[in-house]
Design a protein around this motif. Structure first.
Motif, PDB file in Angstrom:
ATOM      1  N   LYS A 159       0.821  -1.200   0.000  1.00  0.00           N
ATOM      2  CA  LYS A 159       0.000   0.000   0.000  1.00  0.00           C
ATOM      3  C   LYS A 159       0.859   1.256   0.000  1.00  0.00           C
ATOM      4  CE  LYS A 159      -3.603   2.347   2.639  1.00  0.00           C
ATOM      5  NZ  LYS A 159      -4.462   2.291   3.840  1.00  0.00           N
ATOM      6  N   GLU A 160       1.918   1.270   0.824  1.00  0.00           N
ATOM      7  CA  GLU A 160       2.803   2.431   0.863  1.00  0.00           C
ATOM      8  C   GLU A 160       3.513   2.611  -0.478  1.00  0.00           C
ATOM      9  OE1 GLU A 160       5.425   1.746   4.105  1.00  0.00           O
ATOM     10  OE2 GLU A 160       3.926   2.215   5.665  1.00  0.00           O
ATOM     11  N   ARG A 162       2.472   1.641  -3.428  1.00  0.00           N
ATOM     12  CA  ARG A 162       1.520   2.109  -4.434  1.00  0.00           C
ATOM     13  C   ARG A 162       1.166   3.567  -4.208  1.00  0.00           C
ATOM     14  NH1 ARG A 162      -4.072   2.507  -5.305  1.00  0.00           N
ATOM     15  NH2 ARG A 162      -4.616   2.218  -7.509  1.00  0.00           N
ATOM     16  N   SER A 163       1.063   3.994  -2.954  1.00  0.00           N
ATOM     17  CA  SER A 163       0.759   5.395  -2.668  1.00  0.00           C
ATOM     18  C   SER A 163       1.855   6.299  -3.206  1.00  0.00           C
ATOM     19  CB  SER A 163       0.584   5.596  -1.162  1.00  0.00           C
ATOM     20  OG  SER A 163      -0.513   4.845  -0.673  1.00  0.00           O
ATOM     21  N   ALA A 167       1.398   9.018  -6.217  1.00  0.00           N
ATOM     22  CA  ALA A 167       1.722  10.435  -6.063  1.00  0.00           C
ATOM     23  C   ALA A 167       2.606  10.907  -7.214  1.00  0.00           C
ATOM     24  CB  ALA A 167       2.408  10.667  -4.721  1.00  0.00           C
ATOM     25  N   GLU A 236      -7.606   1.951  -0.805  1.00  0.00           N
ATOM     26  CA  GLU A 236      -7.294   3.172  -1.516  1.00  0.00           C
ATOM     27  C   GLU A 236      -8.533   4.033  -1.735  1.00  0.00           C
ATOM     28  OE1 GLU A 236      -4.380   4.198  -2.195  1.00  0.00           O
ATOM     29  OE2 GLU A 236      -3.351   2.419  -1.512  1.00  0.00           O
ATOM     30  N   GLU A 239      -9.830   7.857  -4.131  1.00  0.00           N
ATOM     31  CA  GLU A 239      -9.105   9.098  -4.023  1.00  0.00           C
ATOM     32  C   GLU A 239      -8.522   9.560  -5.343  1.00  0.00           C
ATOM     33  OE1 GLU A 239      -5.913   8.466  -1.372  1.00  0.00           O
ATOM     34  OE2 GLU A 239      -4.876   6.995  -2.630  1.00  0.00           O
ATOM     35  N   ASP A 240      -8.264   8.637  -6.279  1.00  0.00           N
ATOM     36  CA  ASP A 240      -7.628   9.035  -7.515  1.00  0.00           C
ATOM     37  C   ASP A 240      -8.576   8.968  -8.693  1.00  0.00           C
ATOM     38  OD1 ASP A 240      -5.896   5.892  -8.140  1.00  0.00           O
ATOM     39  OD2 ASP A 240      -7.894   6.372  -7.406  1.00  0.00           O
TER      40      ASP A 240
END
Length: 250
Positions: A159-160, A162-163, A167, A236, A239-240
């Motif tokens: 997850k980190e 992919r975040s 970004a 997730e 958000e995107d």
């Protein structure tokens, strides 16, 4: 009455030798207990049909009586077919109901099994703490706990990762969209000037000095980064979603 009781007894005895013998036991039913598959028999159509004898005019009282009996036989046969059709329909519906109940029982058994696997002591589980079976359950329980911890840590890292990738991807996408926007604006500006020149040349009866401008090829969006099963966990959110991969139309 004696005949019906005898027939019922024979049916029960026949049932004891089939896969539905569990119905005769006093033990509770389980999801593994299933009724035999029912195969409906073919029923001939109940359309009206008559023997050629009924088309003839009776010559004697006996012939008339025979025709009446034949009509009554046809009527009884049609009634039997309707009754048999109703019974078969009922059995089919009851079989569907039993199948759904069996599926629900199986789901409940799986849920109970899953709950028991997470406990070391509970109903139906070994209580002898020094026994080999209980020791093996402790080992399995600890191994499962370690595996869950490792899996959770891997999901957190994914997850980190992919975040961070998202970004960076968003920054690149914003820059790409901005360049495409500037390219479109320059194209529309040149197109407006060309339109004015074309109208002016038409009024002055001369050939336009400029060629019609072309916008050129826009930059295509980059694929959104993915990272293993992190997307499947639903952490997730949306958000995107606002960062669309499609540019505004020209």
């Amino acid at each position: 009455m004696q005949g019906s009781d005898s027939a019922a007894k024979d049916a029960v005895e026949a049932l004891a030798s089939t896969s539905a013998s569990f119905l005769l036991n006093k033990t509770p039913l389980t999801s593994a207990d299933c009724l035999p598959t029912y195969a409906p028999i073919l029923i001939t159509p109940t359309r009206k049909r008559h023997h050629s004898l009924l088309d003839e005019e009776p010559q004697t009282l006996k012939e008339r009586a025979y025709q009446d009996e034949l009509r009554a036989a046809y009527s009884r046969e049609e009634g039997y077919k309707h009754a048999l059709h109703g019974m078969q329909s009922t059995i089919v519906l009851q079989s569907m109901y039993c199948d759904r109940i069996s599926e629900q029982l199986a789901a409940q058994d799986e849920a109970k099994k899953a709950r028991k696997e997470g406990r070391l002591v509970g109903d139906g589980l070994p209580r002898l703490l020094t026994g080999d079976e209980f020791y093996q359950r402790v080992v399995d329980h600890e191994r499962a706990a370690v595996q869950d911890k490792v899996a959770n840590e891997n999901r957190r890292k994914q997850k980190e990762q992919r975040s961070a990738l998202l970004a960076e991807w968003k920054e690149v996408e914003e820059a790409r969209k901005q360049r495409n926007k500037e390219q479109k604006a320059a194209y529309h500006e040149q197109l407006a000037l060309w339109t004015e020149e074309k109208e002016r040349a038409k009024q002055e009866s001369r050939k336009a000095q400029w060629k019609k401008p072309t916008m050129g090829k826009l930059e295509k969006p980059l694929p959104k980064p993915t990272c293993g099963r992190a997307e499947v966990d639903g952490d997730e959110g949306d958000e995107d979603e606002e960062h669309s991969d499609v540019d505004d139309p020209v």
